[in-house]
Each structure stands twice: as C-alpha cells, then as structure tokens.
Design a protein around this motif. Structure first.
Motif, PDB file in Angstrom:
ATOM      1  N   PHE A 466     -13.123  11.902  -6.166  1.00 11.94           N
ATOM      2  CA  PHE A 466     -11.764  11.366  -6.206  1.00 11.94           C
ATOM      3  C   PHE A 466     -11.718  10.021  -5.496  1.00 11.94           C
ATOM      4  O   PHE A 466     -12.320   9.849  -4.443  1.00 11.94           O
ATOM      5  CB  PHE A 466     -10.846  12.386  -5.499  1.00 11.94           C
ATOM      6  N   ASP A 467     -11.014   9.083  -6.077  1.00 11.69           N
ATOM      7  CA  ASP A 467     -10.858   7.757  -5.470  1.00 11.69           C
ATOM      8  C   ASP A 467      -9.491   7.228  -5.869  1.00 11.69           C
ATOM      9  O   ASP A 467      -8.965   7.594  -6.920  1.00 11.69           O
ATOM     10  CB  ASP A 467     -11.966   6.834  -6.005  1.00 11.69           C
ATOM     11  N   TYR A 468      -8.890   6.390  -5.042  1.00 11.52           N
ATOM     12  CA  TYR A 468      -7.575   5.866  -5.421  1.00 11.52           C
ATOM     13  C   TYR A 468      -7.352   4.480  -4.831  1.00 11.52           C
ATOM     14  O   TYR A 468      -8.015   4.090  -3.875  1.00 11.52           O
ATOM     15  CB  TYR A 468      -6.448   6.809  -4.962  1.00 11.52           C
ATOM     16  N   HIS A 469      -6.418   3.738  -5.416  1.00  8.87           N
ATOM     17  CA  HIS A 469      -5.984   2.475  -4.801  1.00  8.87           C
ATOM     18  C   HIS A 469      -4.488   2.307  -5.050  1.00  8.87           C
ATOM     19  O   HIS A 469      -3.960   2.754  -6.071  1.00  8.87           O
ATOM     20  CB  HIS A 469      -6.785   1.274  -5.318  1.00  8.87           C
ATOM     21  N   PRO A 470      -3.774   1.698  -4.089  1.00  5.08           N
ATOM     22  CA  PRO A 470      -2.314   1.563  -4.224  1.00  5.08           C
ATOM     23  C   PRO A 470      -1.936   0.614  -5.353  1.00  5.08           C
ATOM     24  O   PRO A 470      -2.624  -0.379  -5.599  1.00  5.08           O
ATOM     25  CB  PRO A 470      -1.866   1.001  -2.869  1.00  5.08           C
ATOM     26  N   ILE A 471      -0.828   0.928  -6.051  1.00  2.00           N
ATOM     27  CA  ILE A 471      -0.391   0.049  -7.154  1.00  2.00           C
ATOM     28  C   ILE A 471       1.067  -0.386  -6.957  1.00  2.00           C
ATOM     29  O   ILE A 471       1.705  -0.845  -7.886  1.00  2.00           O
ATOM     30  CB  ILE A 471      -0.565   0.745  -8.529  1.00  2.00           C
ATOM     31  N   GLY A 472       1.603  -0.199  -5.753  1.00  2.00           N
ATOM     32  CA  GLY A 472       2.969  -0.689  -5.485  1.00  2.00           C
ATOM     33  C   GLY A 472       3.991   0.426  -5.387  1.00  2.00           C
ATOM     34  O   GLY A 472       3.664   1.606  -5.415  1.00  2.00           O
ATOM     35  N   PHE A 473       5.266   0.018  -5.285  1.00  2.00           N
ATOM     36  CA  PHE A 473       6.369   0.970  -5.098  1.00  2.00           C
ATOM     37  C   PHE A 473       7.129   1.176  -6.413  1.00  2.00           C
ATOM     38  O   PHE A 473       7.261   0.240  -7.192  1.00  2.00           O
ATOM     39  CB  PHE A 473       7.335   0.438  -4.036  1.00  2.00           C
ATOM     40  N   ARG A 474       7.634   2.402  -6.603  1.00  2.00           N
ATOM     41  CA  ARG A 474       8.451   2.689  -7.794  1.00  2.00           C
ATOM     42  C   ARG A 474       9.687   3.488  -7.388  1.00  2.00           C
ATOM     43  O   ARG A 474       9.608   4.308  -6.474  1.00  2.00           O
ATOM     44  CB  ARG A 474       7.640   3.547  -8.777  1.00  2.00           C
ATOM     45  N   PRO A 475      10.808   3.286  -8.084  1.00  2.00           N
ATOM     46  CA  PRO A 475      12.022   4.064  -7.761  1.00  2.00           C
ATOM     47  C   PRO A 475      11.775   5.549  -7.999  1.00  2.00           C
ATOM     48  O   PRO A 475      11.049   5.929  -8.924  1.00  2.00           O
ATOM     49  CB  PRO A 475      13.073   3.533  -8.744  1.00  2.00           C
ATOM     50  N   SER A 476      12.358   6.379  -7.151  1.00  2.00           N
ATOM     51  CA  SER A 476      12.133   7.814  -7.259  1.00  2.00           C
ATOM     52  C   SER A 476      13.354   8.572  -6.760  1.00  2.00           C
ATOM     53  O   SER A 476      14.083   8.085  -5.909  1.00  2.00           O
ATOM     54  CB  SER A 476      10.915   8.166  -6.403  1.00  2.00           C
ATOM     55  N   LYS A 477      13.576   9.778  -7.313  1.00  2.00           N
ATOM     56  CA  LYS A 477      14.732  10.588  -6.902  1.00  2.00           C
ATOM     57  C   LYS A 477      14.343  11.412  -5.680  1.00  2.00           C
ATOM     58  O   LYS A 477      13.906  12.564  -5.802  1.00  2.00           O
ATOM     59  CB  LYS A 477      15.151  11.509  -8.039  1.00  2.00           C
ATOM     60  N   LEU A 478      14.458  10.793  -4.511  1.00  2.00           N
ATOM     61  CA  LEU A 478      14.097  11.477  -3.275  1.00  2.00           C
ATOM     62  C   LEU A 478      15.348  11.796  -2.476  1.00  2.00           C
ATOM     63  O   LEU A 478      16.304  11.020  -2.474  1.00  2.00           O
ATOM     64  CB  LEU A 478      13.183  10.590  -2.422  1.00  2.00           C
TER      65      LEU A 478
END
Length: 593
Positions: A466-478
C-alpha cells in the motif's frame, strides 16, 4: 567532477536496501562491518527492519586505474517520509532500483521510481535475494522490464547477504551513472537534503553543491529561511565527519554553523554565498506539512513539563514533528502533535518511551479539516473541540489521498469491499503482471488513519502493498458528534464523522461507555448528539438501597413515603453530583471499531 558519482538506492520496505548499502561500503573498504547493519544505527531501525533517518556516506572506488568518489545518499523507504526521499533523489544523478526476487515489484518501489524518472535519474535495476530458495528471478525480471522498458541484460542479479554480484553493481555505478554537471565559477548554489542534531555542535546540514564552491569561514545564506551563518566547518561524509578546507561543484558534504533551532534548517532549502548570491533557489522546496494529528498527554499530570522537554529534544532530531499545548477536561494538560503519518506517530511514541522514559496516552488520530463559514472565511481545525457552531458553517472540506494498492488477483474482491466501506472511489485498475493487479483509489485520509492498513494486511494475508500521496481537499458531509453525560458534553470524546456513519458510530459509543462507566448513586444518561438532536441514548442505572426492607406488613402509604423521601435525595444528589470518566473508558472508546 568527472570522477564523482552521486547515487541513491530506492526499494520497498524489506527488499534489502540497507544490507546492500553495507556490502558496497565493505567492498570499497570504507568500513569494516562488525555486526548487523551499520547505516541503520537506531535500535528501532534494526528491530523493525526499516530506515527512519536517511544517511549519506562517501566511498573511494578503484576502476580502470582511476580512483572514483562515490556518494551514496540513502533514503527512508516508508511512505510517511516521501518528501525526504524526493530531496535525496534531487541530489543524485542516478539510482539503484532494488527489487526482491522473492516478492516482485511492490507499491512503494513504483512511487519512488516515478519520482526518480521525473528527476531524469539514470536507473540501474538490481534483482536482490537471488540466492533464496523461493526466488523467482525470471518472473520478477519480466515485471522490471515491463515497468522500465529496459532490456533483460540491463538487470543485475545480486545477493546483498552473501555479497554475490556487488562488484558488478559498483562497475555499473561508475560506467552507467553520469557525473554531476554544474558551473564551478557560478555563484554558490547547494541543496540541503538532510540535517542531523548534534548536542555539542548544533544542527549539521547535509548538502550537495549544484553550482560554485564553498570554503571554511565563508558567510552563507539559507535562501528560503533568509538566515545568515558562518561556515565554521565544512567537510565530506565518511563514517564520521571528515573536515575539508574547500568543497567544489558536484561534491556532497556537511556544514556546521552552530545552529540551535531545528526549524531554521529546512530540507530542500538552498545555501548560497552572502558576497556572491545566486539569482534563484533550487526548485522543489516545500514546507513539510503534518498529515495526522493526535493529542499526547502524560499519564501523571506533574510530568507535563518533562513531556514538553522530551518533545523539544525529539524535534531537534526530527523537524517534521510539530506540537502545541492543549488541555482537555478528561485528560488534563497535554500537547496536540502533528505527524507525517501513522508510522511516524508510532515511532515518536516509541522513542518517547525508550529515550525519555515517558508514559503517555495518545488520543485517537485525526486529520486537519478546512471549515468555511457563511462569510467565505476559511479556518483550519485539527481538533473536533475547536469546531465552530453548526449554524455558522457553510461547508467542510477534508483531505483526500490517491492510494495505490498492489495485490494478487485472489484478493481483489475483499480489498474493493474494504475500500468502498472507507468511502473510496475506484480511479483505475491495471495488471502489473500475470496474477498481480494495481488498484488506484481516491479516499479520505481520515478513513485510513486508524486501522485501514491492518485490515488490508489481514484480508490479503500480508500480500497487498500500500502506498499513498495527498491530492488536496474536497467538500464532504461531515458532522461533529458529541457525547453528553447527564447533559454535559465531554470534550475529549467528541469526534468528526461522516453523516452516513454517524448514527451507527454514536450508538456504538454509547453502548461501550455503558459497559465501562462505574455506577453512581444516581442514573447517568449517556447520549450521542449531533448539534441539538439526540441520536442515541443509554442509561447507567443508579445504585439503590432497599429502603422498604424494614417495612413488613402495614399500610402501603408507609412504603410510598420512604420511596418518595429516597427519590428527593437522589434528585438533589444528581444536581450536585458529577461523573468522572475513568481512563480505561476513554481508551476503550478510541479502540472502537
């Protein structure tokens, strides 16, 4: 410059990178290997078999009657330290791509390889662990050829454990990797790729000279921090620091200038001369941003100052750790710490325990959210307790990551199910070779910070990488979920959760707390609330004395009178009584699945 070769080694965890580095040092006569791994010198690194702090070392190698200087710039392998890896790669002209012949190509190998290709590095593929009984050299070679588009003849077979094939690797480094390019007469331009803290000499910065030259006692400027220092000592990195009067274009070395504050030296910054400044900094510099936040509290309140001192000392060795004081009703005084990822957080906890003997409680890790109010202003929130009222919030954005999972085809169904349950969106799916597939998912970072990696390993029987990298912020129903005890919110138990999970999560928390809160002389109402709306409730029943036990026979009004008297007492007690949340109840809620 024609005799210098700067290179790094990139590989997935446990593919033999540090062992190969030790063999190269041994073969060039740089050091005598006495025990275990020499470059990974931290106890934690040896135990876990990972590189936490990257190292750099210089070797002398005789080839064709000439002496070549080889600078190995080691890199950490874990995804949490990918920015350090990118700066180490930027300081090199070539790299060894090490792949385990028993495991094949894995997720981190691919992500670091793409980084190396972006920087136009000369890539030498090395197939390690060829001496193992379960090695599959032909299959893994096909994977490398497919990935790199190279010939089978370009791949070197080796075994870092036995030393087989190491001489061929050294020859390939000299023959295939280009020498550094740069202008010796241009203004000084050097890239900082790492720094270490020495208790007697301050921060020592490691750099590679891209253009120009540097000499001892020269006044230098760190371009991004705008700080000026005197180069008290410069030199090259052998197993120990080796001072020199001058370093030239293409050299890799260190600078000691008595810097005492970790934040003044930033990895990726540019060093230039004050008298002859370069026109622009070397591109690619970024401020390292923490991704995961958690509260760290001492178990004993009086250890608060000791914890502060311990964190300050750790920060000198690891500038990517950030912390600020915070207090909680349930846990007292502590610090809100920012980490690069979960492994980074685990390592800091372990080091606090081992190096400073600190017993700490770490709260549930969470991420930073962007909260926009009705006026369009944005605030960054790391802690649910710092959330403004729901009426003032326009919308909330949360950080997303692009995850890359490489697995065998047998486990695709289970892994897709896991990613969907964590609000993942499938971006693409491609076959790496025969029965191995790479899945790309966009997922909220908050969903993977707790137990995603453990679950992935268990459903794939350890085969998925598993590997990951950030791609920014997105609107979410939190929404913010509060836990109330007798109508009073408990700040340390509040969490930010997605609307779809909120009712289930609230109900589970109430049930868990009911098991763990001790009974009192009055009823305790445990409620989960979103704003003013109660979504779940449990009651811890009061401890009662049987006041009617002495009434045997007689009129019912006698019993009623005694029960009414008890009821009034309980009511008064409830008004003045308060509920203490025990530590174990708090920790159990954090482990809530």
């Amino acid at each position: 410059m024609k005799k210098i070769r700067n290179f790094c080694i990139i590989a997935h965890i446990d593919h033999g990178k540090s062992t190969l580095a030790d063999r190269l040092l041994e073969r060039t006569g740089t050091i005598q290997i006495t025990e275990g791994q020499m470059l990974d010198d931290m106890d934690l690194e040896k135990e876990r078999g990972i590189t936490i702090k990257s190292h750099a070392i210089q070797m002398e190698y005789q080839h064709g009657g000439e002496t070549y200087t080889l600078n190995l710039i080691d890199t950490p392998g874990h995804v949490d330290f990918s920015y350090e890896v990118s700066r180490s790669i930027a300081a090199c002209e070539g790299c060894l791509l090490v792949v385990d012949a028993t495991q094949g190509v894995q997720a981190q190998t691919i992500s670091n390889l793409y980084m190396a290709i972006e920087h136009d590095l000369e890539i030498i593929p090395v197939l390690n662990k060829c001496d193992m009984i379960n090695a599959m050299p032909e299959e893994v070679e096909d994977e490398i050829v497919e990935l790199l588009g190279c010939d089978h003849s370009d791949i070197l077979r080796a075994s870092a454990k036995t030393g087989e094939g190491v001489d061929e690797i050294l020859e390939a480094i000299v023959e295939r990797i280009p020498c550094p390019t740069g202008d010796e007469d241009a203004p000084l331009q050097a890239l900082i790729f790492d720094s270490v803290f020495n208790p007697f000499r301050g921060i020592i910065a490691y750099f590679k000279i891209v253009n120009g030259h540097i000499s001892t006692n020269e006044q230098v400027l760190f371009v991004n921090t705008k700080k000026q220092y005197q180069a008290d000592e410069i030199g090259v990195l052998k197993m120990d620091l080796s001072p020199r009067k001058e370093l030239h274009c293409g050299d890799v070395g260190y600078i000691v200038s008595g810097i005492k504050t970790a934040t003044e030296v930033k990895v990726g910054d540019t060093i230039t001369s004050v008298s002859n400044q370069c026109k622009e900094a070397i591109s690619g510099f970024e401020e390292v941003k923490p991704m995961v936040f958690a509260g760290v509290y001492p178990i004993e309140t009086e250890d608060f100052e000791q914890l502060r001192a311990s964190l300050e000392k750790l920060q000198l060795n690891d500038a990517s750790l950030t912390f600020s004081p915070e207090s909680s009703v349930a846990l007292g005084f502590g610090f809100r710490c920012g980490f690069l990822g979960l492994l980074h957080m685990e390592i800091i906890q372990e080091r606090l325990d081992r190096e400073f003997n600190m017993n700490v409680i770490t709260t549930v890790p969470n991420v930073s959210y962007h909260i926009f109010n009705k006026h369009g202003e944005m605030a960054e929130v790391h802690n649910p307790a710092g959330m403004p009222d729901a009426i003032e919030i326009e919308h909330i954005e949360e950080p997303y990551i692009r995850a890359s999972i490489i697995t065998q085809t047998d486990y695709i169904g289970a892994i897709m199910k896991l990613c969907l349950s964590k609000r993942g969106e499938l971006v693409k799916q491609e076959y790496v070779s025969g029965n191995r597939v790479e899945l790309h998912y966009d997922m909220p970072l908050a969903e993977i910070v707790i137990d995603f990696y453990d679950k992935l390993k268990s459903i794939s029987k350890g085969y998925a990488s598993f590997d990951y990298h950030p791609i920014g912020f997105r609107p979410s129903k939190l929404i913010k979920l509060d836990i109330l005890l007798n109508g009073e919110p408990v700040d340390a138990l509040s969490t930010l959760t997605h609307v779809d999970n909120s009712v289930y999560f609230g109900r589970r928390m109430c049930e868990r707390l009911k098991e763990l809160l001790p009974r009192q002389q009055f009823d305790i109402a445990i409620q989960a609330a979103i704003g003013a709306k109660i979504i779940a409730r449990e009651t811890v029943k009061q401890v009662r004395k049987d006041v009617t036990a002495k009434c045997y026979g007689g009129d019912i009004s006698r019993k009623r009178k005694l029960l009414e008297k008890q009821k009034r007492g309980k009511k008064r007690m409830k008004e003045i009584g308060n509920v203490q949340v025990p530590q174990k109840a708090f920790l159990a809620v954090l482990k809530l699945d």
